[in-house]
Design a protein around this motif. Structure first.
Motif, PDB file in Angstrom:
ATOM      1  N   THR A  11      86.204 -85.178 -37.242  1.00  0.00           N
ATOM      2  CA  THR A  11      85.908 -86.161 -36.309  1.00  0.00           C
ATOM      3  C   THR A  11      86.467 -87.568 -37.009  1.00  0.00           C
ATOM      4  O   THR A  11      86.523 -87.694 -38.036  1.00  0.00           O
ATOM      5  N   VAL A  12      86.534 -88.556 -36.087  1.00  0.00           N
ATOM      6  CA  VAL A  12      87.094 -90.002 -36.337  1.00  0.00           C
ATOM      7  C   VAL A  12      85.966 -90.521 -37.220  1.00  0.00           C
ATOM      8  O   VAL A  12      84.548 -90.441 -36.771  1.00  0.00           O
ATOM      9  N   LEU A  13      86.088 -91.190 -38.000  1.00  0.00           N
ATOM     10  CA  LEU A  13      85.056 -92.350 -38.674  1.00  0.00           C
ATOM     11  C   LEU A  13      85.426 -93.844 -38.538  1.00  0.00           C
ATOM     12  O   LEU A  13      86.507 -94.264 -38.428  1.00  0.00           O
ATOM     13  N   ALA A  14      84.325 -94.561 -38.378  1.00  0.00           N
ATOM     14  CA  ALA A  14      84.675 -96.046 -38.493  1.00  0.00           C
ATOM     15  C   ALA A  14      84.979 -96.453 -39.881  1.00  0.00           C
ATOM     16  O   ALA A  14      84.560 -95.748 -40.642  1.00  0.00           O
ATOM     17  N   ASN A  15      85.571 -97.522 -39.679  1.00  0.00           N
ATOM     18  CA  ASN A  15      85.808 -98.093 -41.117  1.00  0.00           C
ATOM     19  C   ASN A  15      84.836 -98.372 -42.043  1.00  0.00           C
ATOM     20  O   ASN A  15      84.748 -98.124 -43.330  1.00  0.00           O
TER      21      ASN A  15
ATOM     22  N   CYS B 216      87.298 -91.945 -49.011  1.00  0.00           N
ATOM     23  CA  CYS B 216      86.629 -90.908 -48.463  1.00  0.00           C
ATOM     24  C   CYS B 216      85.536 -90.822 -47.367  1.00  0.00           C
ATOM     25  O   CYS B 216      85.150 -91.987 -47.395  1.00  0.00           O
ATOM     26  N   CYS B 217      85.207 -89.758 -46.879  1.00  0.00           N
ATOM     27  CA  CYS B 217      84.280 -89.658 -45.910  1.00  0.00           C
ATOM     28  C   CYS B 217      83.217 -89.980 -46.436  1.00  0.00           C
ATOM     29  O   CYS B 217      82.564 -89.496 -47.667  1.00  0.00           O
ATOM     30  N   TRP B 218      82.112 -90.636 -45.586  1.00  0.00           N
ATOM     31  CA  TRP B 218      80.601 -91.184 -46.280  1.00  0.00           C
ATOM     32  C   TRP B 218      79.786 -90.141 -46.618  1.00  0.00           C
ATOM     33  O   TRP B 218      79.032 -89.972 -47.055  1.00  0.00           O
TER      34      TRP B 218
ATOM     35  N   VAL C  13      93.640 -93.734 -36.845  1.00  0.00           N
ATOM     36  CA  VAL C  13      92.189 -93.859 -37.114  1.00  0.00           C
ATOM     37  C   VAL C  13      91.681 -93.036 -38.439  1.00  0.00           C
ATOM     38  O   VAL C  13      92.609 -92.245 -38.900  1.00  0.00           O
ATOM     39  N   ASN C  14      90.778 -93.193 -38.875  1.00  0.00           N
ATOM     40  CA  ASN C  14      89.992 -92.519 -39.975  1.00  0.00           C
ATOM     41  C   ASN C  14      89.763 -90.985 -39.604  1.00  0.00           C
ATOM     42  O   ASN C  14      89.021 -90.957 -38.523  1.00  0.00           O
ATOM     43  N   TRP C  15      90.189 -90.026 -40.299  1.00  0.00           N
ATOM     44  CA  TRP C  15      89.838 -88.801 -39.652  1.00  0.00           C
ATOM     45  C   TRP C  15      89.504 -87.892 -40.800  1.00  0.00           C
ATOM     46  O   TRP C  15      89.936 -87.768 -42.003  1.00  0.00           O
ATOM     47  N   CYS C  16      88.103 -87.185 -40.878  1.00  0.00           N
ATOM     48  CA  CYS C  16      87.504 -86.453 -41.697  1.00  0.00           C
ATOM     49  C   CYS C  16      87.778 -85.022 -41.005  1.00  0.00           C
ATOM     50  O   CYS C  16      87.084 -84.659 -40.268  1.00  0.00           O
TER      51      CYS C  16
END
Length: 810
Positions: free
Chosen positions: A165-169, A176-178, A157-160
RNA sequence: GCGGAUGUGGUGAAAUUGGUAGACACAGCAGACUUAAAAUCUGCUGGCUCGCAAGGGCCGUGCCGGUUCGAUUCCGGCCUUCCGCACCA
């Protein structure tokens, strides 16, 4: 009698106090009038409304008020998207609990709302962090669990690391994180809850035809892109050298399968050795470190060979860093002759290149020593019995062949992936699941909802959910076996909250169900939804998905939530989107304080058509303030003595009045170009000034009265004040919208341009509707035209009645 | 690369079945009122050019071409800026 000056502060304060109880905008569920549901996207309570919000709400409010005046029963609610990370960050920074920080912000922003007199029915207010709201998030989650639409799995999963925390696609932008646009997301393997949005991929795509015309093409294109449907074939290649399951590949170009010179699998793939293999792991890590963008193609030979089920050829199996495990089957056949990426890879590693498709028109035989891939459709060649077929026909036949021979099947692949909703954060909806060592993940019984967030917590912003450290939350008994168990500590993505909030407005206080289905049947779909285009693929896909799930559960009947969507442009400041994190916000309260709330919203509408981005600059707002105070001064001064003129001024002003009315009515009915509506009102006022001395008292007061009514959707304070000044009572925006009279709006003179060879040369003033032949005669007799023609005879005369005469000479 | 937008005065913009390009504003200039300033009101304000003036001429809607009596608008080909997607098989 001196003119009254417009004291906007006093006027706005007076009416704000009068309207404070909100009863004016209350909407009945049962009304003989037709319904109209207009909605602006709910804000995140970040602290203060800025001028971007005001623009959004001014559009919706003008529409809502106009629809009231048009005789609709209007539903126009507002709420708060109140869960989310900023509240936790603020908690760390200010030592204020997220709930309190959020409550304070809501109170403050609501004050600004009432200052601007937006016409919301606050009885229906929805606050998503309210347990009476989020309990239904949990309820929906349980329903999805029952239906297999919610599941838990270990996944990359995407992690910032900044959000921890985890991020949705959907929340990953350019790798990068939104929320942290320069912070690359990492890939982590974690057990996560997912919602099966992919089950609805086809419906989400197909139902877009219900939205065409009502939704901007741009948004539909973005969603289509995001869902990324692609039709092709899955083909099994037997592994020839080991006792391994066949390699299943996905291709959209099975017509090129005879040109496959190797298979390439993702590094995560079984044949590449998976994460256990050192080389594969290095490749996976390298890609994670490099982010998502295009990288130099790398690969190596796995040592295995596979058999092409069509040509029976034995080809090597490679692994490649550009093949994604998460898309298709994680394995491809490389056809370097007809695919650019495969070409690049095969050239680099000196794998053979074999053309099997030639251009339809080019007539070229197989190009020898190809220098680039030919990626278009054409005529298949060197492909056994399919040689000579078109690509399209070969795709059909070869897919059927694969199906008949058990080595493949037609398949549809989506780019869309399931929606990961687990967040390792505190300030969100608790996921209603209990982990039992014996029974596994056990749903919390419905009767125990809501699972409340504990309020005494320590927020650290590091690693795991802060809920982990609250023993009375975590330690529970298993609902199934009664043994000791642990409560799930992840919370839901906040986009869950906004996926169905607009349904709750229809029945905001229901405590036994998310809403009463009959009320939804009455109000849905939303007639007009207004918000920023930045939500085109997050909120607007999720909420379409949620609607379809609720429909399948059987609690609503509509397939889509929103009939018409309007995406207003952003308010830019110094070339950047206005946002708190950029520190470039223009607070709405400041503008209202300085220029007045009416002026602020009118200027937001006047600056540009509403779908366009605007760079906020104060220059120009003076013009709007000036206009409003001119309206006020003109409308409140003593009416003229009844000087009986010849009536021509009366006729002129009446004509202008009905033209203005027509213009504004048409703007509401079509593109909402309120900038031109306001310009029309300015013209009307200018004409009133021009004709002032010669107007009858009756024409004057009639014009002012209608101008007041038409102003009501845009500048409610001023309109209400004038309405009362004129001796009326009651809210002006509940008066019927004045209808224009086409006859009165008709011009009494047409200015007709005379052109010679398409260039303007002279003008005529004629009665509207003057015949073509007469216009032609008049034009040819025009002194200037006669001079210009120098005796030449026209080759042709084009006449457009009421517009122009074009004389063509050689 | 694919998809979607966008381009008009000093500025925001207007012109939706092809028919007067620049409505309405902002800024600027000039004038009236004022002891003065603010406010208010009036006039001018796309570029170049001819004329003492009245009034003309030419050019002008990103670029090149086309269709047409006539194109900001329609067609073809480019370019700019912005947005979404992107080793998606």
């Amino acid at each position: 009698m001196p003119e009254k000056t417009y004291d906007f502060k006093a006027v706005e304060l007076k009416w704000a106090a009068e309207w404070a109880d909100g009863s004016l905008y209350r909407t009945e569920d049962n009304s003989a009038k037709p319904k109209y549901y207009v909605l602006e996207m709910l804000p995140y309570p970040s602290g203060a409304l800025h001028i971007g919000h005001i623009r959004n709400y001014a559009i919706g409010d003008a529409l809502a008020r106009h629809q009231w005046m048009r005789g609709f029963n209007v539903l126009h609610p507002m709420g708060w998207d109140a869960f989310g990370l900023p509240a936790e960050n603020a908690a760390i920074a200010n030592k204020t609990p997220p709930a309190e920080w959020t409550r304070m912000n809501i109170a403050r922003m609501k004050k600004t709302h009432s200052r601007f007199a937006f016409s919301y029915d606050w009885e229906r207010e929805v606050t998503t962090c309210d347990p009476e709201y989020y309990r239904w998030n949990q309820w929906f989650f349980l329903k999805m669990l029952e239906r297999g639409l919610a599941y838990r799995k270990k996944a990359l999963v995407n992690w910032c690391n900044l959000c921890a925390t985890v991020l949705a696609n959907e929340q990953v932008v350019d790798g990068c994180c939104w929320r942290h646009e320069t912070n690359p997301v990492e890939q982590r393997e974690l057990a996560q809850w997912f919602l099966k949005i992919t089950n609805y991929a086809d419906q989400l795509l197909d139902d877009m035809k219900l939205l065409e015309g009502g939704w901007p093409d741009r948004v539909l294109a973005m969603q289509r892109n995001w869902i990324g449907r692609s039709e092709g074939t899955e083909v099994d290649f037997q592994v020839s050298d080991a006792d391994l399951p066949p390699v299943r590949i996905f291709t959209t170009r099975i017509d090129t399968i005879y040109g496959a010179t190797c298979l390439i699998v993702a590094p995560e793939h079984l044949l590449a050795g998976g994460i256990a293999d050192e080389r594969a792991k290095a490749m996976i890590d390298a890609r994670a470190a490099q982010g998502m963008g295009e990288v130099e193609k790398e690969g190596y030979f796995t040592g295995h060979y596979a058999i092409n089920p069509f040509s029976k050829e034995r080809i090597p199996v490679w692994t490649g860093n550009f093949v994604l495990m998460g898309y298709g089957t994680g394995a491809i056949m490389a056809v370097p002759g007809h695919d650019e990426r495969d070409f690049e890879f095969c050239v680099k590693y000196e794998l053979p290149i074999r053309p099997v498709v030639r251009p339809v028109d080019g007539g070229l035989a197989s190009p020898v020593g190809m220098t680039q891939a030919f990626c278009e459709y054409g005529i298949v060649e060197n492909s056994g019995k399919w040689s000579g077929e078109t690509s399209a026909e070969a795709r059909r036949q070869m897919t059927r062949f694969a199906e008949e021979h058990g080595c493949g099947k037609g398949a549809i692949t989506f780019r869309l992936k399931d929606w990961g909703i687990s967040r390792q954060r505190y300030w969100g909806t608790p996921i209603p699941v209990i982990h039992c060592p014996l029974d596994g993940a056990v749903p919390v019984p419905e009767a125990d909802l809501p699972v409340r967030l504990p309020d005494k917590i320590q927020i650290t912003g590091q690693g795991q959910s802060p809920l982990e450290n609250v023993p009375e939350f975590v330690n529970v008994v298993c609902p199934k076996c009664g043994g000791a168990a642990r409560r799930e500590t992840d919370t839901m993505d906040t986009f869950v909250d906004s996926s169905w909030y607009f349904y709750r407005y229809c029945d905001a206080k229901n405590s036994s169900a998310p809403f009463d289905s009959a009320k939804i049947a009455h109000w849905f779909p939303i007639d007009q939804y207004i918000g920023g285009v930045e939500h085109a693929i997050l909120h607007l896909i999720y909420s379409r998905f949620w609607t379809k799930v609720m429909r399948d559960i059987g609690i609503i009947a509509n397939d889509e939530p929103v009939r018409k969507l309007f995406t207003q442009g952003m308010v830019i400041r110094n070339g950047e989107k206005m946002s708190k994190s950029r520190g470039n916000v223009v607070p709405a309260d400041d503008v209202a304080e300085q220029h007045g709330a009416d002026t602020a919203r009118l200027f937001a509408l006047f600056a540009a058509p509403p779908e366009k981005d605007v760079d906020w600059r104060d220059s120009g707002i003076e013009g709007i303030a000036r206009f409003l105070s001119r309206v006020y001064r003109f409308a409140t001064r003593n009416l003229p003595m009844a000087t009986p003129g010849d009536g021509s001024a009366d006729a002129a002003i009446l004509r202008k009045l009905h033209q203005t009315l027509r213009k504004i009515t048409e703007d509401f009915d079509s593109r909402w170009h309120f900038n031109t509506s306001i310009a029309a009102l300015m013209e009307l006022l200018n004409d009133l000034h021009t004709h002032e001395a010669n107007l009858s008292a009756e024409a004057m007061s009639r014009t002012i009265e209608i101008m007041t009514l038409v102003l009501a959707p845009f500048a409610p304070y001023l309109a209400q004040e004038l309405w009362v000044e004129q001796g009326h009572t009651g809210p002006v925006f509940k008066e019927p919208w004045p209808m224009y009279d086409e006859d009165l709006a008709r011009d009494h003179v047409s200015e007709v341009v005379i052109q010679v060879n398409g260039k303007n040369r002279s003008k005529l003033n004629v009665k509207p509707g003057t015949e073509r032949s007469e216009l032609e005669q008049l034009a040819l007799k025009d002194q200037r035209i006669i001079g210009l023609m120098e005796g030449k005879t026209p080759v042709r005369v084009v006449v457009v009645p009421d517009k122009l005469v074009n004389i063509v000479v050689r």
